[in-house]
Design a protein around this motif. Structure first.
Motif, PDB file in Angstrom:
ATOM      1  N   ARG A  74       0.903  -1.293  -0.055  1.00  0.00           N
ATOM      2  CA  ARG A  74       0.021  -0.177   0.002  1.00  0.00           C
ATOM      3  C   ARG A  74       0.808   1.336   0.067  1.00  0.00           C
ATOM      4  O   ARG A  74       2.139   1.210   0.703  1.00  0.00           O
ATOM      5  N   THR A  75       0.272   2.110  -0.559  1.00  0.00           N
ATOM      6  CA  THR A  75       1.056   3.673  -0.455  1.00  0.00           C
ATOM      7  C   THR A  75       0.198   4.550  -0.122  1.00  0.00           C
ATOM      8  O   THR A  75      -1.370   4.527  -0.096  1.00  0.00           O
ATOM      9  N   LEU A  76       0.483   5.850   0.512  1.00  0.00           N
ATOM     10  CA  LEU A  76      -0.242   6.763   0.970  1.00  0.00           C
ATOM     11  C   LEU A  76       0.299   7.961   0.896  1.00  0.00           C
ATOM     12  O   LEU A  76       1.319   8.263   0.975  1.00  0.00           O
ATOM     13  N   LYS A  77      -0.810   8.919   0.505  1.00  0.00           N
ATOM     14  CA  LYS A  77      -0.285  10.289   0.174  1.00  0.00           C
ATOM     15  C   LYS A  77      -1.256  11.080   1.010  1.00  0.00           C
ATOM     16  O   LYS A  77      -2.541  11.029   1.358  1.00  0.00           O
ATOM     17  N   ILE A  78      -0.801  12.022   1.786  1.00  0.00           N
ATOM     18  CA  ILE A  78      -1.675  12.945   2.663  1.00  0.00           C
ATOM     19  C   ILE A  78      -1.522  14.198   2.109  1.00  0.00           C
ATOM     20  O   ILE A  78      -0.558  14.882   2.204  1.00  0.00           O
ATOM     21  N   ARG A  79      -2.795  14.904   1.653  1.00  0.00           N
ATOM     22  CA  ARG A  79      -2.866  16.206   1.219  1.00  0.00           C
ATOM     23  C   ARG A  79      -3.359  17.148   2.264  1.00  0.00           C
ATOM     24  O   ARG A  79      -3.941  16.910   2.913  1.00  0.00           O
ATOM     25  N   MET A  80      -2.401  18.308   2.417  1.00  0.00           N
ATOM     26  CA  MET A  80      -2.656  19.184   3.467  1.00  0.00           C
ATOM     27  C   MET A  80      -3.065  20.505   3.088  1.00  0.00           C
ATOM     28  O   MET A  80      -2.178  21.073   2.293  1.00  0.00           O
ATOM     29  N   ARG A  81      -3.961  21.039   3.520  1.00  0.00           N
ATOM     30  CA  ARG A  81      -4.475  22.355   3.344  1.00  0.00           C
ATOM     31  C   ARG A  81      -4.301  23.406   4.519  1.00  0.00           C
ATOM     32  O   ARG A  81      -4.675  23.090   5.345  1.00  0.00           O
ATOM     33  N   ALA A  91      -6.418  17.816   6.633  1.00  0.00           N
ATOM     34  CA  ALA A  91      -5.748  16.563   5.988  1.00  0.00           C
ATOM     35  C   ALA A  91      -6.348  15.610   5.579  1.00  0.00           C
ATOM     36  O   ALA A  91      -7.326  15.246   5.934  1.00  0.00           O
ATOM     37  N   LEU A  92      -6.444  15.219   4.371  1.00  0.00           N
ATOM     38  CA  LEU A  92      -7.039  14.376   3.651  1.00  0.00           C
ATOM     39  C   LEU A  92      -6.006  13.100   3.265  1.00  0.00           C
ATOM     40  O   LEU A  92      -4.885  13.354   2.434  1.00  0.00           O
ATOM     41  N   ASP A  93      -6.272  11.998   3.460  1.00  0.00           N
ATOM     42  CA  ASP A  93      -5.458  10.824   3.150  1.00  0.00           C
ATOM     43  C   ASP A  93      -5.920   9.930   1.670  1.00  0.00           C
ATOM     44  O   ASP A  93      -7.317   9.993   1.516  1.00  0.00           O
ATOM     45  N   GLU A  94      -5.033   9.582   0.860  1.00  0.00           N
ATOM     46  CA  GLU A  94      -5.474   8.922  -0.202  1.00  0.00           C
ATOM     47  C   GLU A  94      -4.533   7.590  -0.169  1.00  0.00           C
ATOM     48  O   GLU A  94      -3.143   7.588   0.030  1.00  0.00           O
ATOM     49  N   GLY A 114      -8.460   4.044  -1.572  1.00  0.00           N
ATOM     50  CA  GLY A 114      -9.302   4.668  -0.489  1.00  0.00           C
ATOM     51  C   GLY A 114      -8.918   6.052  -0.327  1.00  0.00           C
ATOM     52  O   GLY A 114      -7.849   6.602  -0.427  1.00  0.00           O
ATOM     53  N   ARG A 115      -9.977   6.855   0.143  1.00  0.00           N
ATOM     54  CA  ARG A 115      -9.935   8.243   0.406  1.00  0.00           C
ATOM     55  C   ARG A 115     -10.601   8.556   1.908  1.00  0.00           C
ATOM     56  O   ARG A 115     -11.613   8.214   2.054  1.00  0.00           O
ATOM     57  N   TRP A 161      -1.520  24.870  15.947  1.00  0.00           N
ATOM     58  CA  TRP A 161      -2.573  24.773  15.175  1.00  0.00           C
ATOM     59  C   TRP A 161      -3.203  23.076  15.246  1.00  0.00           C
ATOM     60  O   TRP A 161      -2.776  22.563  15.996  1.00  0.00           O
ATOM     61  N   THR A 162      -4.422  23.265  14.696  1.00  0.00           N
ATOM     62  CA  THR A 162      -5.244  22.031  14.955  1.00  0.00           C
ATOM     63  C   THR A 162      -5.223  21.376  13.566  1.00  0.00           C
ATOM     64  O   THR A 162      -5.085  21.794  12.519  1.00  0.00           O
ATOM     65  N   TRP A 163      -4.890  20.143  13.846  1.00  0.00           N
ATOM     66  CA  TRP A 163      -4.714  18.828  12.785  1.00  0.00           C
ATOM     67  C   TRP A 163      -6.157  18.464  12.487  1.00  0.00           C
ATOM     68  O   TRP A 163      -6.934  17.615  13.299  1.00  0.00           O
ATOM     69  N   ARG A 164      -6.837  18.716  11.415  1.00  0.00           N
ATOM     70  CA  ARG A 164      -8.170  18.281  11.237  1.00  0.00           C
ATOM     71  C   ARG A 164      -8.074  17.241  10.153  1.00  0.00           C
ATOM     72  O   ARG A 164      -7.692  17.620   8.914  1.00  0.00           O
ATOM     73  N   GLY A 165      -8.589  16.060  10.690  1.00  0.00           N
ATOM     74  CA  GLY A 165      -8.871  14.971   9.495  1.00  0.00           C
ATOM     75  C   GLY A 165     -10.115  15.365   8.917  1.00  0.00           C
ATOM     76  O   GLY A 165     -11.036  15.385   9.387  1.00  0.00           O
ATOM     77  N   VAL A 166      -9.874  15.125   7.495  1.00  0.00           N
ATOM     78  CA  VAL A 166     -11.038  15.317   6.639  1.00  0.00           C
ATOM     79  C   VAL A 166     -11.346  14.166   5.799  1.00  0.00           C
ATOM     80  O   VAL A 166     -10.507  13.360   5.422  1.00  0.00           O
ATOM     81  N   VAL A 167     -12.791  14.047   5.909  1.00  0.00           N
ATOM     82  CA  VAL A 167     -13.177  12.975   5.113  1.00  0.00           C
ATOM     83  C   VAL A 167     -13.651  12.858   3.565  1.00  0.00           C
ATOM     84  O   VAL A 167     -13.361  12.218   2.791  1.00  0.00           O
ATOM     85  N   PHE A 168     -14.343  14.043   3.173  1.00  0.00           N
ATOM     86  CA  PHE A 168     -14.768  14.283   1.899  1.00  0.00           C
ATOM     87  C   PHE A 168     -13.845  15.072   1.063  1.00  0.00           C
ATOM     88  O   PHE A 168     -13.610  14.628   0.067  1.00  0.00           O
ATOM     89  N   LYS A 169     -13.609  16.569   1.420  1.00  0.00           N
ATOM     90  CA  LYS A 169     -12.898  17.149   0.418  1.00  0.00           C
ATOM     91  C   LYS A 169     -12.088  18.314   1.383  1.00  0.00           C
ATOM     92  O   LYS A 169     -12.492  18.648   2.307  1.00  0.00           O
ATOM     93  N   LEU A 170     -11.050  18.698   0.884  1.00  0.00           N
ATOM     94  CA  LEU A 170     -10.186  19.617   1.561  1.00  0.00           C
ATOM     95  C   LEU A 170     -11.039  21.037   1.671  1.00  0.00           C
ATOM     96  O   LEU A 170     -10.677  21.975   2.252  1.00  0.00           O
TER      97      LEU A 170
END
Length: 170
Positions: A74-81, A91-94, A114-115, A161-170
């Motif tokens: 498996r590979t993981l990418k974390i997109r952060m805004r 943060a949104l994981d893919e 998975g996202r 700062w707050t780390w906010r996990g996002v499920v749907f979209k940044l």
């Protein structure tokens, strides 16, 4: 912290930590890069819809042999805004399932994708007969998203700062 925060992995900083500037948060996250970590944090590109992106270094020649040897599946990418108005990093994981193909292993993405917030630890095992003839289990590969997420989250929380996990979209 509410129930939804717990489900998404959202973490809030200590109240005694003053929020730092956006540039400081960006510098803290980019400062996690180094030759001894299996992931890289980089600036995002417009098509990714993120300010920063962290991803496993599976294509990096220096790390390719490590990932091939451990047979990571498996590979993981974390997109952060970065959201300066609320002092949070969204943060949104893919995650993709991958296979290693060819004589010189190269990465090929499969159809499984998975996202959202990836929390599942993946372990692959083989069963072989030991010297005494009894079955023995040997771990072949191990994938734990927390090994990558924890340093990112800690850098954000350390900057107030707050780390906010996002499920749907940044």
């Amino acid at each position: 912290m509410g129930l939804f925060d717990k489900l998404t992995g959202t973490k809030h900083p200590s109240e005694d930590v003053a929020p730092r500037s956006t540039d400081d948060v960006r510098a803290a996250l980019l400062g996690l890069n180094g030759p001894d970590v299996p992931y890289a944090v980089r600036n995002g590109i417009p098509s990714e819809g993120a300010d920063l992106v962290a991803e496993l270094r599976m294509r990096d020649p220096a790390w390719r042999t490590f990932f091939a040897r451990t047979q990571v599946t498996r590979t993981l990418k974390i997109r952060m805004r970065l959201v300066p108005a609320t002092h949070e990093v969204r943060a949104l994981d893919e995650q993709w399932e991958v296979t290693w193909v060819g004589d010189t292993p190269r990465l090929a993405r499969s159809r499984e994708y998975g996202r959202g917030q990836v929390t599942m630890v993946s372990r692959d095992w083989t069963v072989e007969r030991g010297a005494d003839g009894r079955p023995q289990m040997t771990e072949v590969s191990h994938f734990d998203p927390a090994e990558m997420k924890a340093p990112l989250r800690d850098a954000v929380l350390g900057a107030g700062w707050t780390w906010r996990g996002v499920v749907f979209k940044l």
